[in-house]
Design a protein around this motif. Structure first.
Motif, PDB file in Angstrom:
ATOM      1  N   GLY A   1      36.079  51.656  34.778  1.00 59.59           N
ATOM      2  CA  GLY A   1      36.642  50.383  34.323  1.00 59.59           C
ATOM      3  C   GLY A   1      36.074  49.962  32.980  1.00 59.59           C
TER       4      GLY A   1
ATOM      5  N   TRP B   1      36.169  46.895  37.732  1.00 54.25           N
ATOM      6  CA  TRP B   1      36.810  47.600  38.841  1.00 54.25           C
ATOM      7  C   TRP B   1      35.767  47.842  39.913  1.00 54.25           C
ATOM      8  CZ3 TRP B   1      39.539  52.200  35.940  1.00 54.25           C
ATOM      9  CH2 TRP B   1      40.459  51.693  35.017  1.00 54.25           C
TER      10      TRP B   1
ATOM     11  N   THR C   1      33.327  54.141  39.760  1.00 54.35           N
ATOM     12  CA  THR C   1      34.520  53.316  39.573  1.00 54.35           C
ATOM     13  C   THR C   1      34.255  52.232  38.537  1.00 54.35           C
ATOM     14  OG1 THR C   1      35.181  53.725  41.861  1.00 54.35           O
ATOM     15  CG2 THR C   1      36.203  51.852  40.759  1.00 54.35           C
ATOM     16  N   LEU C   2      33.090  51.603  38.615  1.00 47.77           N
ATOM     17  CA  LEU C   2      32.722  50.579  37.638  1.00 47.77           C
ATOM     18  C   LEU C   2      32.667  51.161  36.234  1.00 47.77           C
ATOM     19  CD1 LEU C   2      31.820  47.719  36.975  1.00 47.77           C
ATOM     20  CD2 LEU C   2      29.485  48.422  37.548  1.00 47.77           C
TER      21      LEU C   2
ATOM     22  N   SER D   1      37.764  51.631  30.091  1.00 48.09           N
ATOM     23  CA  SER D   1      39.211  51.470  30.009  1.00 48.09           C
ATOM     24  C   SER D   1      39.636  50.730  28.741  1.00 48.09           C
ATOM     25  CB  SER D   1      39.732  50.699  31.235  1.00 48.09           C
ATOM     26  OG  SER D   1      39.299  49.348  31.182  1.00 48.09           O
TER      27      SER D   1
ATOM     28  N   GLU E   1      41.702  48.295  28.706  1.00 47.66           N
ATOM     29  CA  GLU E   1      41.732  46.871  29.032  1.00 47.66           C
ATOM     30  C   GLU E   1      40.376  46.216  28.750  1.00 47.66           C
ATOM     31  OE1 GLU E   1      44.599  48.912  31.886  1.00 47.66           O
ATOM     32  OE2 GLU E   1      42.566  49.291  31.220  1.00 47.66           O
ATOM     33  N   TYR E   2      39.309  46.912  29.085  1.00 51.48           N
ATOM     34  CA  TYR E   2      37.975  46.378  28.841  1.00 51.48           C
ATOM     35  C   TYR E   2      37.694  46.311  27.331  1.00 51.48           C
ATOM     36  CZ  TYR E   2      32.952  45.676  28.857  1.00 51.48           C
ATOM     37  OH  TYR E   2      31.693  45.180  28.633  1.00 51.48           O
TER      38      TYR E   2
ATOM     39  N   ALA F   1      35.225  49.479  43.899  1.00 48.62           N
ATOM     40  CA  ALA F   1      35.716  50.217  45.059  1.00 48.62           C
ATOM     41  C   ALA F   1      35.153  49.497  46.283  1.00 48.62           C
ATOM     42  CB  ALA F   1      35.260  51.665  45.004  1.00 48.62           C
TER      43      ALA F   1
ATOM     44  N   MET G   1      39.619  47.457  43.624  1.00 48.02           N
ATOM     45  CA  MET G   1      39.992  46.124  43.231  1.00 48.02           C
ATOM     46  C   MET G   1      39.760  45.988  41.732  1.00 48.02           C
ATOM     47  SD  MET G   1      38.474  42.467  44.512  1.00 48.02           S
ATOM     48  CE  MET G   1      36.848  42.659  43.838  1.00 48.02           C
ATOM     49  N   HIS G   2      40.734  45.427  41.053  1.00 38.94           N
ATOM     50  CA  HIS G   2      40.625  45.170  39.624  1.00 38.94           C
ATOM     51  C   HIS G   2      40.623  43.658  39.420  1.00 38.94           C
ATOM     52  CE1 HIS G   2      42.337  49.283  38.201  1.00 38.94           C
ATOM     53  NE2 HIS G   2      41.587  49.405  39.268  1.00 38.94           N
ATOM     54  N   SER G   3      39.648  43.157  38.693  1.00 31.17           N
ATOM     55  CA  SER G   3      39.541  41.725  38.438  1.00 31.17           C
ATOM     56  C   SER G   3      40.639  41.262  37.498  1.00 31.17           C
ATOM     57  CB  SER G   3      38.178  41.409  37.823  1.00 31.17           C
ATOM     58  OG  SER G   3      38.110  40.053  37.451  1.00 31.17           O
ATOM     59  N   ARG G   4      41.230  40.124  37.804  1.00 31.42           N
ATOM     60  CA  ARG G   4      42.219  39.517  36.896  1.00 31.42           C
ATOM     61  C   ARG G   4      41.533  38.729  35.788  1.00 31.42           C
ATOM     62  NH1 ARG G   4      46.358  36.924  41.278  1.00 31.42           N
ATOM     63  NH2 ARG G   4      46.658  38.832  42.482  1.00 31.42           N
TER      64      ARG G   4
END
Length: 46
Positions: free
Chosen positions: A31, A10, A27-28, A34, A36-37, A12, A1-4
């Motif tokens: 994210g 992120w 996974t965190l 990334s 985006e972050y 799992a 799951m990716h937060s909007r």
């Protein structure tokens, strides 16, 4: 799951529910590394 709301958050979710914290944390971390972050953090600092 990716937060909007929080780019780079992120989770799992199935692994979290299964108690597989090693995958959840990996996974965190992915994210948080990334693009985006990085853009989100840069936007917060301006």
């Amino acid at each position: 799951m990716h937060s909007r709301v929080f780019p780079g958050l992120w989770l799992a979710t199935s692994e979290l529910l299964a108690g597989n914290m090693q995958v959840v944390l990996a996974t965190l971390q992915a994210g948080l590394q990334s693009a985006e972050y990085a853009a989100f953090v840069k936007q917060l600092s301006t």
